[in-house]
Motif scaffolding. Structure first.
Motif, PDB file in Angstrom:
ATOM      1  N   LYS A  24     -28.044  12.575  14.776  1.00 25.06           N
ATOM      2  CA  LYS A  24     -28.245  13.856  14.092  1.00 25.06           C
ATOM      3  C   LYS A  24     -29.713  14.257  14.147  1.00 25.06           C
ATOM      4  O   LYS A  24     -30.040  15.413  14.426  1.00 25.06           O
ATOM      5  CB  LYS A  24     -27.792  13.750  12.623  1.00 25.06           C
TER       6      LYS A  24
ATOM      7  N   GLY B 147     -17.499  25.046   5.760  1.00 20.32           N
ATOM      8  CA  GLY B 147     -18.321  24.691   4.608  1.00 20.32           C
ATOM      9  C   GLY B 147     -17.986  23.285   4.137  1.00 20.32           C
ATOM     10  O   GLY B 147     -18.778  22.371   4.270  1.00 20.32           O
TER      11      GLY B 147
ATOM     12  N   GLU C 146     -27.086   8.839  12.067  1.00 28.42           N
ATOM     13  CA  GLU C 146     -28.325   9.417  11.544  1.00 28.42           C
ATOM     14  C   GLU C 146     -29.296   9.677  12.691  1.00 28.42           C
ATOM     15  O   GLU C 146     -29.891  10.746  12.790  1.00 28.42           O
ATOM     16  CB  GLU C 146     -28.974   8.454  10.540  1.00 28.42           C
TER      17      GLU C 146
ATOM     18  N   LEU D 194     -12.844  10.865   0.321  1.00 25.78           N
ATOM     19  CA  LEU D 194     -13.959  11.697  -0.131  1.00 25.78           C
ATOM     20  C   LEU D 194     -13.996  12.997   0.662  1.00 25.78           C
ATOM     21  O   LEU D 194     -13.721  13.022   1.852  1.00 25.78           O
ATOM     22  CB  LEU D 194     -15.283  10.970   0.047  1.00 25.78           C
ATOM     23  N   SER D 195     -14.355  14.067  -0.024  1.00 23.76           N
ATOM     24  CA  SER D 195     -14.532  15.338   0.651  1.00 23.76           C
ATOM     25  C   SER D 195     -16.021  15.662   0.700  1.00 23.76           C
ATOM     26  O   SER D 195     -16.673  15.744  -0.331  1.00 23.76           O
ATOM     27  CB  SER D 195     -13.773  16.419  -0.119  1.00 23.76           C
ATOM     28  N   VAL D 196     -16.525  15.822   1.888  1.00 19.57           N
ATOM     29  CA  VAL D 196     -17.961  16.079   2.054  1.00 19.57           C
ATOM     30  C   VAL D 196     -18.169  17.127   3.138  1.00 19.57           C
ATOM     31  O   VAL D 196     -17.277  17.379   3.939  1.00 19.57           O
ATOM     32  CB  VAL D 196     -18.712  14.792   2.466  1.00 19.57           C
ATOM     33  N   PRO D 197     -19.348  17.737   3.152  1.00 18.46           N
ATOM     34  CA  PRO D 197     -19.653  18.700   4.214  1.00 18.46           C
ATOM     35  C   PRO D 197     -19.571  18.023   5.570  1.00 18.46           C
ATOM     36  O   PRO D 197     -19.731  16.800   5.680  1.00 18.46           O
ATOM     37  CB  PRO D 197     -21.089  19.130   3.904  1.00 18.46           C
ATOM     38  N   SER D 198     -19.354  18.833   6.594  1.00 18.84           N
ATOM     39  CA  SER D 198     -19.076  18.250   7.908  1.00 18.84           C
ATOM     40  C   SER D 198     -20.288  17.580   8.535  1.00 18.84           C
ATOM     41  O   SER D 198     -20.152  16.824   9.489  1.00 18.84           O
ATOM     42  CB  SER D 198     -18.550  19.324   8.852  1.00 18.84           C
ATOM     43  N   ASN D 199     -21.481  17.847   8.011  1.00 16.24           N
ATOM     44  CA  ASN D 199     -22.642  17.187   8.583  1.00 16.24           C
ATOM     45  C   ASN D 199     -22.915  15.824   7.952  1.00 16.24           C
ATOM     46  O   ASN D 199     -23.868  15.148   8.309  1.00 16.24           O
ATOM     47  CB  ASN D 199     -23.880  18.084   8.432  1.00 16.24           C
ATOM     48  N   VAL D 200     -22.061  15.444   7.021  1.00 20.88           N
ATOM     49  CA  VAL D 200     -22.211  14.145   6.367  1.00 20.88           C
ATOM     50  C   VAL D 200     -21.160  13.181   6.902  1.00 20.88           C
ATOM     51  O   VAL D 200     -19.994  13.523   7.023  1.00 20.88           O
ATOM     52  CB  VAL D 200     -22.059  14.280   4.837  1.00 20.88           C
ATOM     53  N   ASP D 201     -21.604  11.980   7.245  1.00 14.48           N
ATOM     54  CA  ASP D 201     -20.679  10.958   7.736  1.00 14.48           C
ATOM     55  C   ASP D 201     -20.264  10.032   6.616  1.00 14.48           C
ATOM     56  O   ASP D 201     -21.082   9.629   5.800  1.00 14.48           O
ATOM     57  CB  ASP D 201     -21.346  10.136   8.846  1.00 14.48           C
ATOM     58  N   VAL D 202     -18.990   9.716   6.596  1.00 17.73           N
ATOM     59  CA  VAL D 202     -18.481   8.798   5.583  1.00 17.73           C
ATOM     60  C   VAL D 202     -17.772   7.651   6.265  1.00 17.73           C
ATOM     61  O   VAL D 202     -16.972   7.863   7.175  1.00 17.73           O
ATOM     62  CB  VAL D 202     -17.493   9.498   4.631  1.00 17.73           C
ATOM     63  N   ARG D 203     -18.076   6.459   5.850  1.00 21.96           N
ATOM     64  CA  ARG D 203     -17.282   5.311   6.256  1.00 21.96           C
ATOM     65  C   ARG D 203     -16.754   4.641   5.000  1.00 21.96           C
ATOM     66  O   ARG D 203     -17.407   4.606   3.976  1.00 21.96           O
ATOM     67  CB  ARG D 203     -18.091   4.328   7.103  1.00 21.96           C
TER      68      ARG D 203
ATOM     69  N   THR E 183     -27.063  11.937   4.007  1.00 16.39           N
ATOM     70  CA  THR E 183     -26.166  12.438   5.051  1.00 16.39           C
ATOM     71  C   THR E 183     -25.255  11.361   5.626  1.00 16.39           C
ATOM     72  O   THR E 183     -24.508  11.617   6.570  1.00 16.39           O
ATOM     73  CB  THR E 183     -26.974  13.076   6.196  1.00 16.39           C
ATOM     74  N   SER E 184     -25.317  10.165   5.058  1.00 17.66           N
ATOM     75  CA  SER E 184     -24.387   9.107   5.453  1.00 17.66           C
ATOM     76  C   SER E 184     -23.979   8.328   4.223  1.00 17.66           C
ATOM     77  O   SER E 184     -24.826   7.961   3.410  1.00 17.66           O
ATOM     78  CB  SER E 184     -25.035   8.155   6.464  1.00 17.66           C
ATOM     79  N   ILE E 185     -22.675   8.092   4.101  1.00 21.81           N
ATOM     80  CA  ILE E 185     -22.171   7.417   2.907  1.00 21.81           C
ATOM     81  C   ILE E 185     -21.254   6.267   3.297  1.00 21.81           C
ATOM     82  O   ILE E 185     -20.377   6.420   4.145  1.00 21.81           O
ATOM     83  CB  ILE E 185     -21.398   8.409   2.008  1.00 21.81           C
TER      84      ILE E 185
ATOM     85  N   ALA F 204     -31.502   8.373   3.376  1.00 24.74           N
ATOM     86  CA  ALA F 204     -30.488   9.087   4.156  1.00 24.74           C
ATOM     87  C   ALA F 204     -29.118   8.455   4.029  1.00 24.74           C
ATOM     88  O   ALA F 204     -28.108   9.074   4.347  1.00 24.74           O
ATOM     89  CB  ALA F 204     -30.895   9.141   5.618  1.00 24.74           C
ATOM     90  N   ILE F 205     -29.072   7.218   3.549  1.00 26.02           N
ATOM     91  CA  ILE F 205     -27.802   6.499   3.465  1.00 26.02           C
ATOM     92  C   ILE F 205     -27.539   6.067   2.031  1.00 26.02           C
ATOM     93  O   ILE F 205     -28.412   5.483   1.385  1.00 26.02           O
ATOM     94  CB  ILE F 205     -27.793   5.255   4.383  1.00 26.02           C
TER      95      ILE F 205
END
Ligand code: NAD
Ligand code: NAD
Lengths: 248, 248
Positions: free
Chosen positions: A224, A242, A221, B197-206, B187-189, B163-164
């Motif tokens: 970014k 996308g 975060e 999970l499928s998310v936009p590339s600007n979102v971070d997933v852990r 933007t962070s999960i 944001a998380i």
DNA sequence: CGCGATTTGTGCACGCCTTCACAAGCGCCT
DNA sequence: AGGCGCTTGTGAAGGCGTGCACAAATCGCG
């Protein structure tokens, strides 16, 4: 490749090297493949292509093929992988056919949730014992199990031949609990308490620290935010399609 | 090194590159260093050697020095690292000085435990909202917070600038929840539900999947067992020191 | 003021992991 | 029977991460 006898039942069939030593990175992904395969099996799929399975598991298809090739290659060119066969193979490699006994130490906030979690049983594990040091908790019934006192750990672990222990006690007591588990013959530990455990080298420890996960997210975060703020850096990496799967 | 002005307050001091892009492996270890440093600070230590801090964090000392050197090197040769200074630096880099707002979706078994977890607040995060889709849960009070309905997610997230997000819902609904979180500007999960999970590339997933952790341990159990059983393999890797820290 | 002890910061080499790209193999259709 | 398209399995290359080993820097002491 050297192995084409793939009618062999997983395991003791001769010719199959009982333990192809897999790269650590590969074994960390096998469980994810397994989950995806189970899901596919439920939808009635007989076979999967590496592409399809890779997508379902959130990885690159080349990586998936290389991973699977390490365990002997149970695919058919031009067709794909037999789902049921692959499930059996991976479950065998991971040792899930043993339905391993697990014990949980520390039945507090988190331990309570874990004790009632159905996801363990459905994925190859049996929670067979719950322990706590607090006399008020001992005797409590959770999900058909009675909480026992930590003093009985060694005896019970031996009786049930428990090899895996889960630590869900406060950080300060985690090392002591780990020592007790080791003394009881446990050789694998999953630790939820923040901190470093010291154990003999024949014992494996895996750690889950939620705050660490959040802190890593926080870093991104921060990064970014500083990117979009900074005039020099490009404001946001243009999404190449996308929707991009990120998986782990 | 190029930076010797280390009296600079972390952050906006000129000359300090706002974002030295750290290796991913390094940022994954920073939280562990931070925890160890806080622990040291409580014991009254003013400085630590790389050796000492490395031991406390369960890593190699060379690795630790290299990690720290990436963020500008706040150590003194012949002495060690200033504990307080290093804490500030790492907290700044991780963005923990922001006391980030976090929301939790899915107040079931696990979500309940998470909502009441003190370890989040003490390590830089504020849980500011709880959501659930079940009308029976909505309105429930947990730890001073009222469970809200998922429909309000977007509004609340905007109000509190969250944001998380943490997902603790059943696997089947995880993707839908992720979509809702993304739509709400998260933007962070951090995801506890098994699956990709499928998310936009600007979102971070852990992802945290406890069954996967157990399965990896199970593999090693299987391997250890087959080693001791097999006549060829050496029965057990001789412990090189009796007690060997394993850490992660 | 100089010297030795100590500890950081880092150049370098090695190994693991990822990814590309393609030949080999398999089944299906004509 | 033969050819064609599809998919696996893998050789090779590049990148990343780790750990050694040592020069540079700093402190304390005589
Ligand atoms: N609650 C969460 O969501 C959460 C999340 C992440 C990590 N954790 C970590 O998990 C651990 C447990 O958290 P919690 O919230 O359940 O704490 P808790 O205080 O609710 O529960 C701890 C339990 O451990 C028991 N215990 C204490 N010492 C023991 C010992 N020596 N032997 C056996 N049992 C003992 C206590 O009696 C208590 O029942 C902590 O280390 C915490 O940091 C918790
Ligand atoms: N319980 C555990 O210890 C544990 C351990 C590991 C992983 N998990 C995973 O964590 C997740 C939650 O587990 P649990 O045991 O708490 O389950 P649970 O059924 O007890 O709780 C799920 C909660 O999510 C809510 N929910 C369902 N759909 C929703 C939606 N679309 N939006 C918002 N809320 C919704 C439900 O109302 C319920 O309160 C599951 O995916 C599970 O696999 C749980």
């Amino acid at each position: 490749m050297s192995q084409q006898r793939h009618g062999s039942t997983p395991g003791e069939a001769d010719g199959v090297p009982a333990f192809p030593d897999l790269p650590e990175a590969t074994i960390a992904r096998l469980p994810e493949y397994l989950r995806a395969l189970h899901h596919l099996a439920e939808t009635g799929a007989e076979t999967v292509s590496s592409e399809g399975l890779a997508a379902a598991a959130g990885v690159n298809s080349a990586k998936l093929r290389k991973d699977l090739s390490h365990l002997g290659s149970y695919g058919t060119r031009g067709v794909g992988y037999d789902v049921a066969l692959l499930v059996d193979q991976i479950e065998y490699i991971l040792g899930l056919d043993k339905n391993r006994a697990v014990c949980l130490v520390g039945v507090g906030n988190l331990g309570h949730a874990l004790a009632g979690y159905a996801g363990f049983a459905s994925r190859g594990f049996r929670v067979v014992a719950l322990f706590d040091a607090d006399p008020k908790k001992v005797g409590e019934q959770i999900n058909g199990l009675t909480v026992q006192h930590t003093d009985d750990l060694e005896r019970v672990a031996a009786e049930e031949s428990i090899a895996i222990g889960v630590i869900a006690t406060p950080p300060g007591t985690a090392q002591a609990v780990a020592d007790a588990l080791v003394a009881a013959g446990v050789t694998s530990i999953l630790n939820f308490a923040p901190g470093v455990l010291s154990v003999p080298s024949n014992v494996d420890v895996r750690k889950v620290d939620l705050a660490i996960e959040l802190q890593i997210l926080s870093f991104h975060e921060h990064r970014k935010a500083s990117l979009t703020a900074l005039p020099g850096g490009r404001s946001a990496p243009p999404a190449n399609g996308g929707q991009e799967a990120v998986g782990s």
